[in-house]
Design a protein around this motif. Structure first.
Motif, PDB file in Angstrom:
ATOM      1  N   CYS A  93      11.076 -37.547  44.209  1.00  0.00           N
ATOM      2  CA  CYS A  93      10.851 -38.077  45.570  1.00  0.00           C
ATOM      3  C   CYS A  93      11.957 -39.043  45.989  1.00  0.00           C
ATOM      4  CB  CYS A  93       9.496 -38.772  45.658  1.00  0.00           C
ATOM      5  SG  CYS A  93       8.105 -37.628  45.546  1.00  0.00           S
ATOM      6  N   LEU A  94      12.487 -39.785  45.034  1.00  0.00           N
ATOM      7  CA  LEU A  94      13.586 -40.702  45.340  1.00  0.00           C
ATOM      8  C   LEU A  94      14.870 -39.939  45.658  1.00  0.00           C
ATOM      9  CD1 LEU A  94      13.210 -43.601  42.711  1.00  0.00           C
ATOM     10  CD2 LEU A  94      13.329 -43.872  45.188  1.00  0.00           C
ATOM     11  N   LEU A  95      15.112 -38.867  44.875  1.00  0.00           N
ATOM     12  CA  LEU A  95      16.344 -38.098  45.050  1.00  0.00           C
ATOM     13  C   LEU A  95      16.297 -37.183  46.271  1.00  0.00           C
ATOM     14  CD1 LEU A  95      17.028 -37.130  41.305  1.00  0.00           C
ATOM     15  CD2 LEU A  95      18.163 -38.914  42.654  1.00  0.00           C
ATOM     16  N   MET A  96      15.088 -36.614  46.537  1.00  0.00           N
ATOM     17  CA  MET A  96      14.939 -35.695  47.676  1.00  0.00           C
ATOM     18  C   MET A  96      14.119 -36.380  48.765  1.00  0.00           C
ATOM     19  SD  MET A  96      14.158 -32.273  45.435  1.00  0.00           S
ATOM     20  CE  MET A  96      14.039 -31.199  46.858  1.00  0.00           C
ATOM     21  N   ALA A  97      14.787 -37.172  49.547  1.00  0.00           N
ATOM     22  CA  ALA A  97      14.105 -37.986  50.564  1.00  0.00           C
ATOM     23  C   ALA A  97      13.372 -37.110  51.586  1.00  0.00           C
ATOM     24  CB  ALA A  97      15.120 -38.864  51.283  1.00  0.00           C
ATOM     25  N   GLY A  98      12.239 -37.624  52.064  1.00  0.00           N
ATOM     26  CA  GLY A  98      11.449 -36.915  53.071  1.00  0.00           C
ATOM     27  C   GLY A  98      12.053 -37.059  54.466  1.00  0.00           C
ATOM     28  N   ASP A  99      11.320 -36.594  55.478  1.00  0.00           N
ATOM     29  CA  ASP A  99      11.814 -36.660  56.860  1.00  0.00           C
ATOM     30  C   ASP A  99      11.989 -38.101  57.320  1.00  0.00           C
ATOM     31  OD1 ASP A  99      11.799 -33.924  56.879  1.00  0.00           O
ATOM     32  OD2 ASP A  99       9.777 -33.775  57.747  1.00  0.00           O
ATOM     33  N   THR A 100      11.088 -38.968  56.891  1.00  0.00           N
ATOM     34  CA  THR A 100      11.187 -40.389  57.287  1.00  0.00           C
ATOM     35  C   THR A 100      11.127 -41.252  56.028  1.00  0.00           C
ATOM     36  OG1 THR A 100       8.784 -40.624  57.502  1.00  0.00           O
ATOM     37  CG2 THR A 100      10.008 -39.914  59.477  1.00  0.00           C
ATOM     38  N   TRP A 101      11.619 -42.470  56.163  1.00  0.00           N
ATOM     39  CA  TRP A 101      11.620 -43.359  55.003  1.00  0.00           C
ATOM     40  C   TRP A 101      10.206 -43.768  54.612  1.00  0.00           C
ATOM     41  CZ3 TRP A 101       9.663 -48.302  54.974  1.00  0.00           C
ATOM     42  CH2 TRP A 101       9.433 -48.903  56.219  1.00  0.00           C
ATOM     43  N   THR A 102       9.296 -43.828  55.627  1.00  0.00           N
ATOM     44  CA  THR A 102       7.908 -44.200  55.302  1.00  0.00           C
ATOM     45  C   THR A 102       7.239 -43.114  54.459  1.00  0.00           C
ATOM     46  OG1 THR A 102       7.294 -43.308  57.470  1.00  0.00           O
ATOM     47  CG2 THR A 102       7.488 -45.708  57.294  1.00  0.00           C
ATOM     48  N   GLU A 103       7.567 -41.841  54.782  1.00  0.00           N
ATOM     49  CA  GLU A 103       6.998 -40.728  54.009  1.00  0.00           C
ATOM     50  C   GLU A 103       7.515 -40.783  52.561  1.00  0.00           C
ATOM     51  OE1 GLU A 103       7.021 -35.827  53.961  1.00  0.00           O
ATOM     52  OE2 GLU A 103       7.966 -36.884  55.633  1.00  0.00           O
ATOM     53  N   THR A 104       8.835 -41.003  52.418  1.00  0.00           N
ATOM     54  CA  THR A 104       9.447 -41.097  51.074  1.00  0.00           C
ATOM     55  C   THR A 104       8.816 -42.240  50.285  1.00  0.00           C
ATOM     56  OG1 THR A 104      11.524 -40.269  51.971  1.00  0.00           O
ATOM     57  CG2 THR A 104      11.628 -41.377  49.826  1.00  0.00           C
ATOM     58  N   LEU A 105       8.662 -43.402  50.970  1.00  0.00           N
ATOM     59  CA  LEU A 105       8.081 -44.585  50.309  1.00  0.00           C
ATOM     60  C   LEU A 105       6.655 -44.308  49.854  1.00  0.00           C
ATOM     61  CD1 LEU A 105       8.514 -47.583  49.561  1.00  0.00           C
ATOM     62  CD2 LEU A 105       7.560 -48.191  51.804  1.00  0.00           C
ATOM     63  N   ALA A 106       5.890 -43.605  50.700  1.00  0.00           N
ATOM     64  CA  ALA A 106       4.498 -43.290  50.353  1.00  0.00           C
ATOM     65  C   ALA A 106       4.428 -42.418  49.101  1.00  0.00           C
ATOM     66  CB  ALA A 106       3.807 -42.586  51.517  1.00  0.00           C
ATOM     67  N   TYR A 107       5.304 -41.376  49.043  1.00  0.00           N
ATOM     68  CA  TYR A 107       5.332 -40.497  47.866  1.00  0.00           C
ATOM     69  C   TYR A 107       5.735 -41.265  46.600  1.00  0.00           C
ATOM     70  CZ  TYR A 107       4.695 -36.128  50.475  1.00  0.00           C
ATOM     71  OH  TYR A 107       4.180 -35.110  51.227  1.00  0.00           O
ATOM     72  N   VAL A 108       6.800 -42.086  46.745  1.00  0.00           N
ATOM     73  CA  VAL A 108       7.303 -42.852  45.591  1.00  0.00           C
ATOM     74  C   VAL A 108       6.226 -43.807  45.080  1.00  0.00           C
ATOM     75  CG1 VAL A 108       8.951 -44.628  44.876  1.00  0.00           C
ATOM     76  CG2 VAL A 108       9.750 -42.642  46.167  1.00  0.00           C
ATOM     77  N   LEU A 109       5.550 -44.499  46.020  1.00  0.00           N
ATOM     78  CA  LEU A 109       4.495 -45.433  45.626  1.00  0.00           C
ATOM     79  C   LEU A 109       3.338 -44.706  44.938  1.00  0.00           C
ATOM     80  CD1 LEU A 109       4.327 -47.900  48.662  1.00  0.00           C
ATOM     81  CD2 LEU A 109       5.014 -48.438  46.317  1.00  0.00           C
ATOM     82  N   PHE A 110       2.959 -43.545  45.485  1.00  0.00           N
ATOM     83  CA  PHE A 110       1.847 -42.788  44.903  1.00  0.00           C
ATOM     84  C   PHE A 110       2.159 -42.363  43.463  1.00  0.00           C
ATOM     85  CE2 PHE A 110      -0.085 -38.682  43.848  1.00  0.00           C
ATOM     86  CZ  PHE A 110      -1.435 -39.032  43.890  1.00  0.00           C
ATOM     87  N   TRP A 111       3.325 -41.659  43.298  1.00  0.00           N
ATOM     88  CA  TRP A 111       3.663 -41.161  41.962  1.00  0.00           C
ATOM     89  C   TRP A 111       4.033 -42.304  41.007  1.00  0.00           C
ATOM     90  CZ3 TRP A 111       1.795 -36.786  40.824  1.00  0.00           C
ATOM     91  CH2 TRP A 111       1.721 -35.743  41.769  1.00  0.00           C
ATOM     92  N   GLY A 112       4.652 -43.346  41.570  1.00  0.00           N
ATOM     93  CA  GLY A 112       4.973 -44.517  40.735  1.00  0.00           C
ATOM     94  C   GLY A 112       3.707 -45.186  40.218  1.00  0.00           C
ATOM     95  N   SER A 113       2.732 -45.346  41.121  1.00  0.00           N
ATOM     96  CA  SER A 113       1.443 -45.951  40.722  1.00  0.00           C
ATOM     97  C   SER A 113       0.737 -45.081  39.682  1.00  0.00           C
ATOM     98  CB  SER A 113       0.534 -46.125  41.937  1.00  0.00           C
ATOM     99  OG  SER A 113       1.143 -46.930  42.896  1.00  0.00           O
ATOM    100  N   ALA A 114       0.795 -43.741  39.875  1.00  0.00           N
ATOM    101  CA  ALA A 114       0.141 -42.828  38.931  1.00  0.00           C
ATOM    102  C   ALA A 114       0.772 -42.945  37.542  1.00  0.00           C
ATOM    103  CB  ALA A 114       0.248 -41.395  39.439  1.00  0.00           C
ATOM    104  N   SER A 115       2.111 -42.993  37.477  1.00  0.00           N
ATOM    105  CA  SER A 115       2.787 -43.080  36.172  1.00  0.00           C
ATOM    106  C   SER A 115       2.541 -44.442  35.528  1.00  0.00           C
ATOM    107  CB  SER A 115       4.288 -42.813  36.306  1.00  0.00           C
ATOM    108  OG  SER A 115       4.890 -43.754  37.152  1.00  0.00           O
TER     109      SER A 115
END
Length: 484
Positions: A435-457
């Motif tokens: 998610c960090l390397l393949m950024a989403g359409d918006t930075w908020t979307e990327t941040l949401a994915y990173v936070l979700f998977w980061g929290s899970a790990s």
């Protein structure tokens, strides 16, 4: 092996690999002409009947590592000459010269096979008073027929405590609350006094943090025992020598000097007449009885050697060992090799702080090597020490293979979380990186994915750490908790 089932054949391969593992560790020694298991002083104080015994009969059982393998030979005196006791530990011999006078200098470390094992699974003592990682170290000098010897011991803090691995870098030591510590403690020191005379305990553990309760309990128990033959000194090695102030070890040596002079050393002249006896020993310990302990033992042994070589006429009055460059190099390297041998056998890696033992000063490279060895120790202690402990228990006969048993203890079913949680953690962490390397359409979307998977790990990692004892490689053959 034709009658064995498929499961038994698989188990047999594991048992063979365990025996091969034990035998692949350096440090097994034997002699067909000399009794390696006894000190010079013990050998000198024996009866003519003892001298006529076979090496197997007269060997000190504490240091016979093939005792279980030789059990069939013991009952048959006619084949004793084929049964050679094997010692585990370290031996080095050097022909040295100071002032043109040649002498032999030896260092022998004998590891006890009672309560033998690996670093975190074997701590403290058992009910018989046998201490974990107990090693008797003897320094010997031969010069023109005269022999001098100085003996020290090391061993785990002698009451009931444990420090099971749980994925944390330094698991918290636990002192048992359900047993009477004094019985085993008393037995330990009774046997020490019988074997070595007066005891000077040198406790080198930290006097703050997780090691503090061990120091306090040890001190209280020595006071409660109230035995005039046992004295106690605590020296916070890490605090005193912090910021490379290794010269402060002299404080401890000065503190022990009078006691060392009182204990003396063993000396027999060229006619075989005993000149002096060693009246007591220093029993040193830290947490593992490896790194800190070896540094102190090498300094005490040097002080004794100084007195011995002066008395034998090798050193002139006023000369010091430290000034003899060639011998000093041999001496320091031998003690560092001793440290490495003892550490590999107990902790799985070479010793720490050997740069000081080899050179007399702490170096930056030494600190880097200590860090590397600490990382390897962490991995081995958590992920391979269960196998190592099982191998030692099998070799020493603490566990006997029984063909009649339908299933061996090797087959322990793992909980689902043992496999599922690490996979979830790796997948979640990988998704976080993607998610960090393949950024989403918006930075908020990327941040949401990173936070979700980061929290899970991170959450999965926290659960694994909380259940750390389930994820380490634990011994299967002998339940150490029950033995303790």
């Amino acid at each position: 092996m034709l009658h064995l089932t498929d499961i038994q054949l698989q188990d047999n391969k594991v048992f063979l690999s365990m025996l091969n593992h034990v035998l692949s560790v350096d440090g097994f020694y034997f002699s067909t002409t000399y009794d390696l298991t006894h000190t010079l002083q013990r050998l000198a104080n024996t009866s003519p009947e003892f001298q006529e015994m076979s090496l197997l009969e007269r060997a000190d059982p504490r240091f016979v590592w093939n005792g279980h393998l030789l059990r069939e030979f013991v009952a048959q005196p006619e084949i004793h000459r084929f049964a050679t006791p094997v010692m585990h530990g370290f031996i080095t011999m050097h022909s040295c010269s100071i002032n043109g006078k040649c002498f032999d200098w030896l260092l022998i470390s004998r590891r006890s096979c009672f309560r033998a094992g690996v670093r975190y699974y074997v701590r403290g003592i058992d009910s018989e008073g046998h201490a974990a990682n107990f090693v008797e170290t003897e320094q010997i000098v031969h010069y023109k027929g005269s022999k001098a010897s100085f003996v020290q011991t090391r061993g785990s803090i002698p009451f009931f405590w444990s420090q099971r691995p749980n994925l944390k870098y330094k698991p918290k030591p636990q002192i048992s609350k359900s047993v009477n510590h004094m019985d085993g403690f008393q037995r330990h020191f009774d046997s020490q006094i019988i074997s070595y005379g007066k005891q000077m305990i040198v406790n080198l553990v930290n006097q703050k943090g997780s090691e503090k309760p061990l120091e306090q309990t040890f001190s209280k128990m020595v006071n409660s025992m109230a035995n005039g033959m046992v004295r106690y000194v605590a020296f916070d090695f890490h605090k005193e020598c912090s910021r490379m102030r290794w010269d402060r070890l002299q404080i401890l040596l000065d503190q022990l000097a009078d006691q060392q002079d009182e204990f003396s050393y063993f000396l027999v002249d060229s006619d075989g007449k005993t000149v002096t006896q060693q009246e007591g020993t220093f029993r040193s310990n830290c947490m593992d009885c490896l790194d800190r302990t070896n540094v102190i033992q090498s300094l005490l042994a040097r002080r004794s050697l100084q007195a011995q070589l002066q008395r034998l006429g090798v050193l002139h009055v006023g000369q010091r060992i430290e000034e003899q460059a060639d011998f000093e190099k041999i001496y320091k390297n031998a003690w560092a090799d001793n440290a490495n041998a003892c550490a590999k056998q107990y902790a799985g890696t070479g010793a720490l702080k050997t740069d000081y033992t080899r050179t007399g000063k702490r170096t930056q490279w030494g600190l880097i090597m200590d860090g590397w060895n600490s990382l390897i120790r962490y991995y081995k202690n958590n992920f391979s020490d269960g196998f190592r402990q099982d191998a030692i228990d099998l070799f020493l006969g603490n566990y006997s293979v029984d063909e009649v048993e339908p299933a061996s203890p090797l087959h322990v079913k793992k909980d689902w979380k043992f496999l599922a949680l690490p996979i979830i953690m790796v997948v979640a962490f990988s998704m976080c990186i993607i998610c960090l390397l393949m950024a989403g359409d918006t930075w908020t979307e990327t941040l949401a994915y990173v936070l979700f998977w980061g929290s899970a790990s991170f959450g999965t990692f926290a659960i694994i750490l909380y259940n750390g004892k389930d994820f380490v490689d634990a011994p299967k053959l002998v339940q150490k908790e029950k033995m303790d």
